[in-house]
Design a protein around this motif. Structure first.
Motif, PDB file in Angstrom:
ATOM      1  N   SER A  99     -31.605  33.112 -50.938  1.00 50.45           N
ATOM      2  CA  SER A  99     -32.612  32.242 -50.355  1.00 50.45           C
ATOM      3  C   SER A  99     -32.872  32.626 -48.900  1.00 50.45           C
ATOM      4  O   SER A  99     -31.969  33.008 -48.165  1.00 50.45           O
ATOM      5  N   LYS A 100     -34.129  32.479 -48.498  1.00 45.28           N
ATOM      6  CA  LYS A 100     -34.478  32.743 -47.098  1.00 45.28           C
ATOM      7  C   LYS A 100     -34.516  31.467 -46.270  1.00 45.28           C
ATOM      8  O   LYS A 100     -34.772  31.521 -45.077  1.00 45.28           O
ATOM      9  N   ASN A 101     -34.261  30.311 -46.880  1.00 45.78           N
ATOM     10  CA  ASN A 101     -34.215  29.043 -46.159  1.00 45.78           C
ATOM     11  C   ASN A 101     -32.812  28.896 -45.562  1.00 45.78           C
ATOM     12  O   ASN A 101     -31.958  28.168 -46.064  1.00 45.78           O
ATOM     13  N   LEU A 102     -32.596  29.587 -44.454  1.00 41.65           N
ATOM     14  CA  LEU A 102     -31.263  29.667 -43.857  1.00 41.65           C
ATOM     15  C   LEU A 102     -30.758  28.324 -43.350  1.00 41.65           C
ATOM     16  O   LEU A 102     -29.568  28.026 -43.449  1.00 41.65           O
TER      17      LEU A 102
ATOM     18  N   GLN B  67     -28.716  51.983 -50.525  1.00 46.88           N
ATOM     19  CA  GLN B  67     -28.096  51.119 -49.530  1.00 46.88           C
ATOM     20  C   GLN B  67     -29.119  50.638 -48.501  1.00 46.88           C
ATOM     21  O   GLN B  67     -29.091  49.485 -48.074  1.00 46.88           O
ATOM     22  N   TYR B  68     -30.040  51.515 -48.132  1.00 52.52           N
ATOM     23  CA  TYR B  68     -31.071  51.135 -47.170  1.00 52.52           C
ATOM     24  C   TYR B  68     -31.988  50.066 -47.768  1.00 52.52           C
ATOM     25  O   TYR B  68     -32.316  49.083 -47.116  1.00 52.52           O
ATOM     26  N   LYS B  69     -32.399  50.260 -49.020  1.00 55.33           N
ATOM     27  CA  LYS B  69     -33.266  49.280 -49.687  1.00 55.33           C
ATOM     28  C   LYS B  69     -32.545  47.940 -49.839  1.00 55.33           C
ATOM     29  O   LYS B  69     -33.147  46.879 -49.663  1.00 55.33           O
ATOM     30  N   MET B  70     -31.271  47.978 -50.168  1.00 59.83           N
ATOM     31  CA  MET B  70     -30.505  46.753 -50.325  1.00 59.83           C
ATOM     32  C   MET B  70     -30.351  46.039 -48.979  1.00 59.83           C
ATOM     33  O   MET B  70     -30.458  44.811 -48.907  1.00 59.83           O
ATOM     34  N   ALA B  71     -30.115  46.783 -47.914  1.00 61.16           N
ATOM     35  CA  ALA B  71     -29.999  46.191 -46.583  1.00 61.16           C
ATOM     36  C   ALA B  71     -31.326  45.558 -46.175  1.00 61.16           C
ATOM     37  O   ALA B  71     -31.351  44.469 -45.589  1.00 61.16           O
ATOM     38  N   GLN B  72     -32.440  46.216 -46.493  1.00 63.96           N
ATOM     39  CA  GLN B  72     -33.750  45.642 -46.200  1.00 63.96           C
ATOM     40  C   GLN B  72     -33.972  44.362 -46.998  1.00 63.96           C
ATOM     41  O   GLN B  72     -34.512  43.385 -46.488  1.00 63.96           O
ATOM     42  N   PHE B  73     -33.574  44.364 -48.264  1.00 62.06           N
ATOM     43  CA  PHE B  73     -33.752  43.194 -49.125  1.00 62.06           C
ATOM     44  C   PHE B  73     -32.936  42.013 -48.612  1.00 62.06           C
ATOM     45  O   PHE B  73     -33.397  40.873 -48.624  1.00 62.06           O
ATOM     46  N   MET B  74     -31.728  42.259 -48.132  1.00 60.44           N
ATOM     47  CA  MET B  74     -30.839  41.180 -47.695  1.00 60.44           C
ATOM     48  C   MET B  74     -31.147  40.697 -46.273  1.00 60.44           C
ATOM     49  O   MET B  74     -30.590  39.698 -45.842  1.00 60.44           O
ATOM     50  N   MET B  75     -32.037  41.369 -45.565  1.00 57.67           N
ATOM     51  CA  MET B  75     -32.390  40.922 -44.231  1.00 57.67           C
ATOM     52  C   MET B  75     -33.016  39.532 -44.295  1.00 57.67           C
ATOM     53  O   MET B  75     -33.913  39.276 -45.081  1.00 57.67           O
ATOM     54  N   GLY B  76     -32.499  38.618 -43.487  1.00 57.34           N
ATOM     55  CA  GLY B  76     -33.025  37.260 -43.467  1.00 57.34           C
ATOM     56  C   GLY B  76     -32.477  36.386 -44.578  1.00 57.34           C
ATOM     57  O   GLY B  76     -32.965  35.289 -44.811  1.00 57.34           O
ATOM     58  N   ARG B  77     -31.469  36.875 -45.278  1.00 53.53           N
ATOM     59  CA  ARG B  77     -30.845  36.092 -46.344  1.00 53.53           C
ATOM     60  C   ARG B  77     -29.399  35.825 -45.975  1.00 53.53           C
ATOM     61  O   ARG B  77     -28.789  36.547 -45.200  1.00 53.53           O
ATOM     62  N   ARG B  78     -28.839  34.803 -46.552  1.00 54.72           N
ATOM     63  CA  ARG B  78     -27.506  34.325 -46.189  1.00 54.72           C
ATOM     64  C   ARG B  78     -26.383  35.102 -46.861  1.00 54.72           C
ATOM     65  O   ARG B  78     -25.325  35.295 -46.303  1.00 54.72           O
ATOM     66  N   GLY B  79     -26.560  35.474 -48.095  1.00 58.38           N
ATOM     67  CA  GLY B  79     -25.474  36.110 -48.834  1.00 58.38           C
ATOM     68  C   GLY B  79     -24.536  35.050 -49.389  1.00 58.38           C
ATOM     69  O   GLY B  79     -24.857  33.869 -49.437  1.00 58.38           O
ATOM     70  N   PHE B  80     -23.373  35.461 -49.823  1.00 56.92           N
ATOM     71  CA  PHE B  80     -22.419  34.530 -50.422  1.00 56.92           C
ATOM     72  C   PHE B  80     -21.521  33.930 -49.343  1.00 56.92           C
ATOM     73  O   PHE B  80     -20.701  34.616 -48.744  1.00 56.92           O
ATOM     74  N   ASP B  81     -21.691  32.627 -49.085  1.00 58.44           N
ATOM     75  CA  ASP B  81     -20.848  31.912 -48.145  1.00 58.44           C
ATOM     76  C   ASP B  81     -19.752  31.178 -48.920  1.00 58.44           C
ATOM     77  O   ASP B  81     -19.570  31.390 -50.113  1.00 58.44           O
ATOM     78  N   GLN B  82     -19.002  30.314 -48.242  1.00 59.20           N
ATOM     79  CA  GLN B  82     -17.883  29.618 -48.892  1.00 59.20           C
ATOM     80  C   GLN B  82     -18.342  28.760 -50.066  1.00 59.20           C
ATOM     81  O   GLN B  82     -17.691  28.721 -51.108  1.00 59.20           O
TER      82      GLN B  82
END
Length: 129
Positions: free
Chosen positions: A61-64, A5-20
């Motif tokens: 993507s990191k291009n927020l 969970q910690y590694k996944m949280a670090q990986f998702m930092m600065g990323r958008r995730g699934f939006d609408q």
């Protein structure tokens, strides 16, 4: 929080995730894959998987700024379509298009066969409502 969970949280930092927009792309892809069951060629499945890949690309993507612009466009576009659909009163009116100019017209339901005059091009035609 465990190590994964910690590694996944670090990986998702600065990323958008699934939006609408990403969720809508995933739903569209699943519909295409299911429709491909009725089509002899695998073209819809291929298109569905390409859409899934694009949805994941958007999520990671990191291009927020660019992803936010895409999501804002989708929300605005769909919001206007949903609002227009909700404003129509399908219970009491029948909606149809003028055969000449394609203007959307409405008439009260239950009137039988009526003569309609288009408000835009003034063409007269008969319609059963």
């Amino acid at each position: 929080m465990n190590k994964f969970q910690y590694k996944m949280a670090q990986f998702m930092m600065g990323r958008r995730g699934f939006d609408q927009f990403s969720r809508a792309l995933m739903v569209l892809a699943m519909i295409l894959v299911l429709l491909d069951l009725f089509v002899p060629k695998n073209i819809l499945t291929t298109l569905g998987f390409l859409i899934i890949l694009y949805a994941y690309y958007r999520a990671f993507s990191k291009n927020l700024v660019k992803r936010q612009e895409e999501n804002n466009w989708y929300v605005t576009f769909m919001g206007s379509k949903i609002q227009a659909w909700r404003q129509r009163d399908y219970k009491h009116y029948r909606y149809f298009k003028c055969p000449n100019c394609k203007q959307t017209l409405r008439a009260p339901k239950g009137r039988g066969k009526i003569r309609v005059t288009c408000s835009r091009c003034h063409s007269v035609f008969e319609k059963k409502v």
